[in-house]
Design an enzyme around this catalytic site. Structure first.
Site, PDB file in Angstrom:
ATOM      1  N   LYS A  31      15.933  20.410 -12.887  1.00  0.00           N
ATOM      2  CA  LYS A  31      15.182  19.162 -13.048  1.00  0.00           C
ATOM      3  C   LYS A  31      15.969  18.083 -13.788  1.00  0.00           C
ATOM      4  O   LYS A  31      16.748  18.353 -14.684  1.00  0.00           O
ATOM      5  CB  LYS A  31      13.883  19.426 -13.820  1.00  0.00           C
ATOM      6  CG  LYS A  31      12.829  20.189 -13.046  1.00  0.00           C
ATOM      7  CD  LYS A  31      12.261  19.422 -11.863  1.00  0.00           C
ATOM      8  CE  LYS A  31      11.309  18.306 -12.246  1.00  0.00           C
ATOM      9  NZ  LYS A  31      10.080  18.779 -12.897  1.00  0.00           N
ATOM     10  N   GLU A  57       8.935   6.937 -17.801  1.00  0.00           N
ATOM     11  CA  GLU A  57       7.551   7.396 -17.989  1.00  0.00           C
ATOM     12  C   GLU A  57       7.019   6.954 -19.351  1.00  0.00           C
ATOM     13  O   GLU A  57       5.855   6.555 -19.479  1.00  0.00           O
ATOM     14  CB  GLU A  57       7.470   8.919 -17.852  1.00  0.00           C
ATOM     15  CG  GLU A  57       7.624   9.365 -16.407  1.00  0.00           C
ATOM     16  CD  GLU A  57       7.861  10.868 -16.255  1.00  0.00           C
ATOM     17  OE1 GLU A  57       7.900  11.328 -15.121  1.00  0.00           O
ATOM     18  OE2 GLU A  57       8.010  11.567 -17.271  1.00  0.00           O
ATOM     19  N   GLN A 117      -7.018  -7.759 -42.524  1.00  0.00           N
ATOM     20  CA  GLN A 117      -5.879  -6.928 -42.926  1.00  0.00           C
ATOM     21  C   GLN A 117      -5.505  -5.951 -41.803  1.00  0.00           C
ATOM     22  O   GLN A 117      -4.380  -5.471 -41.740  1.00  0.00           O
ATOM     23  CB  GLN A 117      -6.225  -6.160 -44.205  1.00  0.00           C
ATOM     24  CG  GLN A 117      -5.104  -5.329 -44.752  1.00  0.00           C
ATOM     25  CD  GLN A 117      -5.346  -4.927 -46.199  1.00  0.00           C
ATOM     26  OE1 GLN A 117      -5.210  -5.739 -47.105  1.00  0.00           O
ATOM     27  NE2 GLN A 117      -5.715  -3.690 -46.410  1.00  0.00           N
ATOM     28  N   SER A 119      14.514  19.867 -17.939  1.00  0.00           N
ATOM     29  CA  SER A 119      13.317  20.682 -18.173  1.00  0.00           C
ATOM     30  C   SER A 119      13.727  21.904 -18.973  1.00  0.00           C
ATOM     31  O   SER A 119      14.805  22.466 -18.758  1.00  0.00           O
ATOM     32  CB  SER A 119      12.726  21.096 -16.825  1.00  0.00           C
ATOM     33  OG  SER A 119      11.956  22.262 -16.983  1.00  0.00           O
ATOM     34  N   HIS A 122       0.822  -1.227   0.000  1.00  0.00           N
ATOM     35  CA  HIS A 122       0.000   0.000   0.000  1.00  0.00           C
ATOM     36  C   HIS A 122       0.852   1.273   0.000  1.00  0.00           C
ATOM     37  O   HIS A 122       0.452   2.292   0.572  1.00  0.00           O
ATOM     38  CB  HIS A 122      -0.945   0.063   1.206  1.00  0.00           C
ATOM     39  CG  HIS A 122      -1.636  -1.224   1.512  1.00  0.00           C
ATOM     40  ND1 HIS A 122      -2.839  -1.573   0.948  1.00  0.00           N
ATOM     41  CD2 HIS A 122      -1.273  -2.261   2.307  1.00  0.00           C
ATOM     42  CE1 HIS A 122      -3.204  -2.768   1.410  1.00  0.00           C
ATOM     43  NE2 HIS A 122      -2.276  -3.217   2.224  1.00  0.00           N
TER      44      HIS A 122
HETATM   45  N1  ARG Z   1      -3.500  -7.746 -47.790  1.00  0.00           N
HETATM   46  C1  ARG Z   1      -4.397  -8.794 -47.426  1.00  0.00           C
HETATM   47  C2  ARG Z   1      -4.378  -9.024 -45.911  1.00  0.00           C
HETATM   48  O1  ARG Z   1      -3.530  -8.515 -45.297  1.00  0.00           O
HETATM   49  C3  ARG Z   1      -3.977 -10.050 -48.114  1.00  0.00           C
HETATM   50  C4  ARG Z   1      -5.059 -11.045 -48.313  1.00  0.00           C
HETATM   51  C5  ARG Z   1      -6.048 -10.550 -49.274  1.00  0.00           C
HETATM   52  N2  ARG Z   1      -6.936 -11.580 -49.648  1.00  0.00           N
HETATM   53  C6  ARG Z   1      -8.066 -11.301 -50.284  1.00  0.00           C
HETATM   54  N3  ARG Z   1      -8.791 -12.293 -50.618  1.00  0.00           N
HETATM   55  N4  ARG Z   1      -8.409 -10.081 -50.533  1.00  0.00           N
HETATM   56  O2  ARG Z   1      -5.236  -9.684 -45.369  1.00  0.00           O
END
Ligand code: ARG
Length: 455
Positions: free
Chosen positions: A281, A288, A320, A275, A154
């Site tokens: 400082k 941090e 993606q 600072s 604590h």
């Molecule tokens: N750039 C795409 C990804 O990162 C690759 C796969 C794309 N596949 C598709 N069927 N559009 O997922």
């Protein structure tokens, strides 16, 4: 473009930018090229392409890799992602064999394979960075087995402990992180290639061969799962978040331990900043930032959890969105771990300040234990010592300065040897149970052994 023939027009310009991922997934180039070289070999073994074509593909891909590694790769606006960019360039370099490479393969199994290769490498790099930090912790601990400071609960002074014991508490946290990465590695090391778009490969591709070539432990059992499984990235991000959480807690301690009010440690100038306004400082910005970056990595984990949630079966373009959080977390760890290592290696430990912060009230528990050893039930001993603590508080005195009569008035089990209790070193030594501060030498040996074991 790879897929334009059934379309009447080009994608909307804004959408094309929205859709393209090359500006970040170019970082998969090495994994992508490794995967494609292995795949070309597998196609040749299945007699879908000739040995000559496979060799041409390999030669061309090595050239493409060189362009990337030298920063000489020139992308075009039509490079949708790393996979299309590599294939486009390969065709420019070697001609027709390049157009046979994608036989039976989809970007769906390709990107899953590439990302797994990337994660496997990232785990290896992270593990090595954690090991450096652990060895810095051991080296400092070795110097401070007998350096005592207050242990806190604590944020109140609780009991004396050895500074080595304190430092080693972080050793075991980070050791667990290594275990988490090693465990994540088992599930990352599963080959999706050969899953096609979702249903599997029709060309008798030898997947075990591909796995061996690319360093995967095993092959995926289900093509639908294989193209859509992003668990391995999530697990990486979870383990990464945990590392950051541990580092943030260390940073939090060190920030106040290095404040003049404590003065237990002094951070090296190399890891502090001044600072712009106040000349005196010396700010712990490095730590941090380590603490702050933790929010960022937890955010990366959260991003992926939310992206995957609600995505229907098999591949969806949502996935993606998995790469930027992955790269971000991996990059962040690659900075924070060496920085914390540097802070620990270079900090000055002020043993005198630590000892001066010990105060006798921290031995009240030892005093109660003295009575326990003389047959007083602990609860009763606790009550008696509580009374003595209150007494010295009213007199503004110290427990060790109380005359024997006062002790004996509280309990006739007190004898003249009670004054031996007021010894911080003895208090620490007494806690010599396995895992206790008094057994810190044994603990350090164990730590060194577990560090020398390479997982
Ligand atoms: N750039 C795409 C990804 O990162 C690759 C796969 C794309 N596949 C598709 N069927 N559009 O997922």
């Amino acid at each position: 473009m790879l897929w334009g023939s059934r379309f009447d027009k080009e994608p909307d310009e804004l959408f094309a930018r929205f859709n393209n991922s090359f500006h970040f997934d170019w970082r998969l180039y090495d994994a992508d090229i490794r995967g494609s070289i292995a795949y070309a070999k597998a196609l040749a073994r299945a007699e879908i392409i000739s040995e000559f074509e496979a060799n041409e593909i390999e030669r061309g891909l090595n050239l493409v890799r060189k362009e990337f590694s030298r920063g000489e790769f020139i992308s075009t606006p039509h490079d949708e992602d790393i996979h299309t960019a590599v294939e486009r360039r390969l065709f420019e370099l070697i001609g027709e064999p390049a157009h046979k490479l994608h036989t039976g393969r989809s970007r769906n199994d390709q990107v899953a394979t590439d990302t797994r290769l990337y994660v496997m490498d990232a785990i290896a790099r992270t593990d090595s960075a954690i090991r450096h930090l652990l060895s810095a912790i051991c080296q400092q601990a070795e110097q401070h087995l007998d350096t005592l400071l207050p242990g806190y609960t604590h944020v109140r002074r609780a009991q004396p402990i050895s500074f080595a014991h304190y430092l080693l508490s972080f050793f075991w946290m980070l050791q667990r992180d290594r275990e988490r990465f090693a465990d994540a590695q088992k599930r990352a090391s599963v080959l999706p290639l050969g899953s096609g778009a979702l249903a599997g490969n029709p060309f008798s591709i030898d997947r075990e061969f591909l796995a061996r070539e690319l360093g995967f432990e095993r092959v995926s059992e289900n093509s639908l799962d294989a193209v859509s499984d992003r668990d391995f990235i999530t697990e990486f991000l979870f383990a990464a978040s945990f590392v950051q959480i541990h580092l943030a807690r260390l940073a939090e301690d060190f920030i106040y331990y290095s404040a003049p009010e404590f003065g237990f440690i002094e951070m090296n100038d190399a890891y502090t900043t001044g600072s712009s306004l106040m000349p005196q400082k010396k700010n712990p910005d490095a730590l941090e930032l380590v603490r702050g970056k933790t929010g960022r990595v937890i955010g990366d984990l959260n991003t992926l959890l939310v992206v995957v949630k609600g995505a229907p079966s098999t591949y969806n373009k949502d996935f993606q969105e998995d790469k930027e959080p992955l790269f971000d977390a991996a990059d962040t760890l690659e900075m924070t771990l060496p920085i914390v290592t540097g802070v620990i290696q270079t900090m000055r430990v002020n043993a005198d300040k630590m000892r001066a912060a010990l105060d006798e009230s921290m031995l009240a528990t030892d005093l109660a234990e003295y009575l326990v050893r003389r047959g007083v039930p602990f609860r009763q001993a606790h009550h008696i010592v509580g009374g003595l603590v209150k007494l010295v508080e009213t007199r503004d005195a110290k427990l060790s300065a109380l005359p024997l009569e006062d002790f004996r008035a509280a309990s006739d089990k007190f004898d003249a040897d009670v004054y031996a209790v007021f010894d911080f070193d003895a208090s620490v030594k007494a806690r010599n149970v396995f895992g206790g501060t008094g057994a810190v030498r044994e603990q350090l040996e164990l730590a060194k052994v577990s560090l020398s074991r390479v997982e």
